[in-house]
Motif scaffolding. Sequence first.
Motif, PDB file in Angstrom:
ATOM      1  N   UNK A  34       0.824  -1.215   0.000  1.00  0.00           N
ATOM      2  CA  UNK A  34       0.000   0.000   0.000  1.00  0.00           C
ATOM      3  C   UNK A  34       0.860   1.268   0.000  1.00  0.00           C
ATOM      4  N   UNK A  35       1.940   1.264   0.770  1.00  0.00           N
ATOM      5  CA  UNK A  35       2.835   2.430   0.794  1.00  0.00           C
ATOM      6  C   UNK A  35       3.485   2.635  -0.572  1.00  0.00           C
ATOM      7  N   UNK A  47      -3.195  -5.041  -6.572  1.00  0.00           N
ATOM      8  CA  UNK A  47      -2.222  -4.766  -5.517  1.00  0.00           C
ATOM      9  C   UNK A  47      -2.872  -4.301  -4.215  1.00  0.00           C
ATOM     10  N   UNK A  48      -3.977  -3.590  -4.302  1.00  0.00           N
ATOM     11  CA  UNK A  48      -4.478  -2.886  -3.111  1.00  0.00           C
ATOM     12  C   UNK A  48      -5.885  -3.283  -2.637  1.00  0.00           C
ATOM     13  N   UNK A  49      -6.682  -3.895  -3.479  1.00  0.00           N
ATOM     14  CA  UNK A  49      -8.066  -4.227  -3.090  1.00  0.00           C
ATOM     15  C   UNK A  49      -8.135  -5.706  -2.690  1.00  0.00           C
ATOM     16  N   UNK A  50      -8.000  -5.943  -1.397  1.00  0.00           N
ATOM     17  CA  UNK A  50      -7.916  -7.313  -0.877  1.00  0.00           C
ATOM     18  C   UNK A  50      -9.155  -8.132  -1.221  1.00  0.00           C
ATOM     19  N   UNK A  62      -3.956 -10.284  -3.103  1.00  0.00           N
ATOM     20  CA  UNK A  62      -3.229  -9.185  -3.733  1.00  0.00           C
ATOM     21  C   UNK A  62      -1.790  -9.640  -3.974  1.00  0.00           C
ATOM     22  N   UNK A  63      -1.114  -8.939  -4.882  1.00  0.00           N
ATOM     23  CA  UNK A  63       0.281  -9.229  -5.181  1.00  0.00           C
ATOM     24  C   UNK A  63       1.073  -7.927  -5.145  1.00  0.00           C
ATOM     25  N   UNK A  64       2.371  -8.059  -4.929  1.00  0.00           N
ATOM     26  CA  UNK A  64       3.250  -6.893  -4.928  1.00  0.00           C
ATOM     27  C   UNK A  64       3.425  -6.376  -6.347  1.00  0.00           C
TER      28      UNK A  64
END
Length: 154
Positions: A34-35, A47-50, A62-64
Amino acid sequence: MKKCIVNSYDELAAHLGKQLGESDWLTVDQQRINKFADATLDHQWIHTDIEKAKAESPYKSTIAHGYLTLSLLPYLWNESVEVHNIHMMVNYGMEKMRFGRPVITGSRIRLVSELESIDNLRGVCKAGIKFRIEIEGEKKPALEGIATFLYYFD
Protein backbone atom coordinates in the motif's frame (compact mmCIF):
# COMPACT_ATOMS: atom_id res chain seq x y z
CA MET A 1 25.60 -17.96 3.67
CA LYS A 2 27.29 -15.23 5.66
CA LYS A 3 27.52 -11.65 4.46
CA CYS A 4 30.23 -10.99 1.87
CA ILE A 5 32.63 -8.21 2.92
CA VAL A 6 34.62 -6.45 0.18
CA ASN A 7 37.36 -3.90 0.91
CA SER A 8 38.90 -3.27 -2.51
CA TYR A 9 38.64 -3.77 -6.25
CA ASP A 10 40.93 -6.80 -6.05
CA GLU A 11 38.84 -8.41 -3.31
CA LEU A 12 35.70 -7.94 -5.40
CA ALA A 13 37.42 -9.24 -8.55
CA ALA A 14 38.38 -12.44 -6.68
CA HIS A 15 34.64 -13.31 -6.63
CA LEU A 16 34.24 -13.25 -10.44
CA GLY A 17 31.88 -16.06 -11.45
CA LYS A 18 31.09 -16.91 -7.83
CA GLN A 19 28.15 -16.33 -5.55
CA LEU A 20 28.58 -13.10 -3.62
CA GLY A 21 25.81 -13.27 -1.13
CA GLU A 22 22.39 -14.31 -0.05
CA SER A 23 20.17 -11.98 1.96
CA ASP A 24 17.87 -12.91 4.80
CA TRP A 25 14.23 -13.48 3.92
CA LEU A 26 12.00 -10.38 3.85
CA THR A 27 8.21 -10.54 4.14
CA VAL A 28 6.31 -8.45 1.59
CA ASP A 29 3.15 -7.50 3.47
CA GLN A 30 0.09 -5.48 2.47
CA GLN A 31 1.26 -2.40 4.35
CA ARG A 32 4.47 -2.27 2.27
CA ILE A 33 2.45 -2.77 -0.93
CA ASN A 34 0.00 0.00 0.00
CA LYS A 35 2.83 2.43 0.79
CA PHE A 36 4.44 1.65 -2.56
CA ALA A 37 1.08 2.23 -4.29
CA ASP A 38 0.81 5.61 -2.54
CA ALA A 39 4.38 6.57 -3.48
CA THR A 40 3.97 5.62 -7.16
CA LEU A 41 0.27 6.49 -7.58
CA ASP A 42 -0.29 2.93 -8.84
CA HIS A 43 -3.40 1.73 -6.98
CA GLN A 44 -4.39 -1.03 -9.39
CA TRP A 45 -6.81 -3.35 -7.58
CA ILE A 46 -4.60 -6.46 -7.97
CA HIS A 47 -2.22 -4.77 -5.52
CA THR A 48 -4.48 -2.89 -3.11
CA ASP A 49 -8.07 -4.23 -3.09
CA ILE A 50 -7.92 -7.31 -0.88
CA GLU A 51 -11.58 -8.33 -1.28
CA LYS A 52 -11.65 -7.93 -5.07
CA ALA A 53 -8.35 -9.81 -5.37
CA LYS A 54 -9.76 -12.68 -3.29
CA ALA A 55 -12.76 -12.89 -5.63
CA GLU A 56 -11.27 -12.08 -9.04
CA SER A 57 -7.51 -12.59 -9.02
CA PRO A 58 -6.08 -15.89 -10.25
CA TYR A 59 -3.86 -15.75 -7.13
CA LYS A 60 -6.82 -15.25 -4.76
CA SER A 61 -4.79 -12.54 -3.05
CA THR A 62 -3.23 -9.19 -3.73
CA ILE A 63 0.28 -9.23 -5.18
CA ALA A 64 3.25 -6.89 -4.93
CA HIS A 65 3.96 -4.50 -7.76
CA GLY A 66 6.81 -5.83 -9.91
CA TYR A 67 8.61 -2.53 -9.44
CA LEU A 68 8.21 -2.85 -5.67
CA THR A 69 10.10 -6.14 -5.89
CA LEU A 70 12.77 -4.40 -7.98
CA SER A 71 12.93 -1.46 -5.56
CA LEU A 72 13.87 -3.84 -2.75
CA LEU A 73 17.06 -4.82 -4.59
CA PRO A 74 19.28 -2.17 -2.90
CA TYR A 75 18.07 -3.15 0.56
CA LEU A 76 18.52 -6.86 -0.09
CA TRP A 77 21.94 -6.20 -1.69
CA ASN A 78 23.11 -4.33 1.41
CA GLU A 79 21.84 -7.19 3.57
CA SER A 80 24.08 -9.66 1.73
CA VAL A 81 27.15 -7.69 0.58
CA GLU A 82 29.11 -4.90 2.28
CA VAL A 83 31.49 -2.87 0.16
CA HIS A 84 33.94 -0.80 2.21
CA ASN A 85 36.50 1.85 1.31
CA ILE A 86 34.35 3.59 -1.29
CA HIS A 87 33.40 7.23 -1.41
CA MET A 88 30.55 6.70 -3.86
CA MET A 89 28.44 4.00 -5.51
CA VAL A 90 26.29 4.67 -8.57
CA ASN A 91 23.50 2.52 -9.98
CA TYR A 92 24.61 2.35 -13.61
CA GLY A 93 22.10 0.10 -15.33
CA MET A 94 19.98 -3.02 -15.58
CA GLU A 95 20.16 -5.72 -18.22
CA LYS A 96 18.19 -8.86 -19.02
CA MET A 97 15.71 -8.09 -16.26
CA ARG A 98 12.74 -10.45 -16.21
CA PHE A 99 9.81 -10.82 -13.86
CA GLY A 100 9.25 -14.55 -13.41
CA ARG A 101 6.53 -14.95 -10.78
CA PRO A 102 4.30 -12.56 -8.86
CA VAL A 103 5.03 -12.01 -5.20
CA ILE A 104 1.81 -12.87 -3.40
CA THR A 105 1.14 -10.71 -0.36
CA GLY A 106 2.67 -12.24 2.74
CA SER A 107 5.37 -14.09 0.78
CA ARG A 108 9.00 -13.94 1.80
CA ILE A 109 11.68 -13.01 -0.69
CA ARG A 110 15.48 -12.99 -0.68
CA LEU A 111 18.30 -11.96 -2.96
CA VAL A 112 20.96 -14.32 -4.30
CA SER A 113 23.76 -12.68 -6.28
CA GLU A 114 26.98 -13.47 -8.09
CA LEU A 115 29.66 -11.37 -9.73
CA GLU A 116 29.03 -11.67 -13.48
CA SER A 117 31.64 -9.15 -14.69
CA ILE A 118 34.12 -6.60 -13.39
CA ASP A 119 36.11 -3.90 -15.14
CA ASN A 120 38.49 -1.18 -14.01
CA LEU A 121 37.51 1.98 -15.88
CA ARG A 122 40.40 4.32 -15.07
CA GLY A 123 40.02 3.78 -11.34
CA VAL A 124 36.26 3.25 -11.30
CA CYS A 125 35.05 -0.29 -10.68
CA LYS A 126 32.22 -1.35 -12.99
CA ALA A 127 30.62 -4.48 -11.51
CA GLY A 128 27.93 -6.54 -13.21
CA ILE A 129 25.92 -8.36 -10.55
CA LYS A 130 23.75 -11.26 -11.69
CA PHE A 131 20.84 -11.25 -9.27
CA ARG A 132 17.85 -13.41 -8.52
CA ILE A 133 15.07 -12.44 -6.13
CA GLU A 134 13.64 -15.72 -4.92
CA ILE A 135 10.25 -16.41 -3.36
CA GLU A 136 10.32 -18.83 -0.47
CA GLY A 137 8.90 -22.19 -1.55
CA GLU A 138 8.89 -21.35 -5.28
CA LYS A 139 11.26 -22.72 -7.91
CA LYS A 140 10.89 -19.81 -10.32
CA PRO A 141 12.24 -16.44 -9.10
CA ALA A 142 10.18 -13.29 -8.80
CA LEU A 143 12.82 -11.31 -10.64
CA GLU A 144 16.23 -11.83 -12.17
CA GLY A 145 18.71 -9.87 -14.22
CA ILE A 146 22.05 -8.12 -14.15
CA ALA A 147 22.51 -4.91 -12.17
CA THR A 148 25.56 -2.80 -12.97
CA PHE A 149 27.09 -0.72 -10.20
CA LEU A 150 29.97 1.74 -10.35
CA TYR A 151 32.13 1.70 -7.24
CA TYR A 152 34.54 4.55 -6.56
CA PHE A 153 37.05 2.93 -4.22
CA ASP A 154 39.22 5.19 -2.05
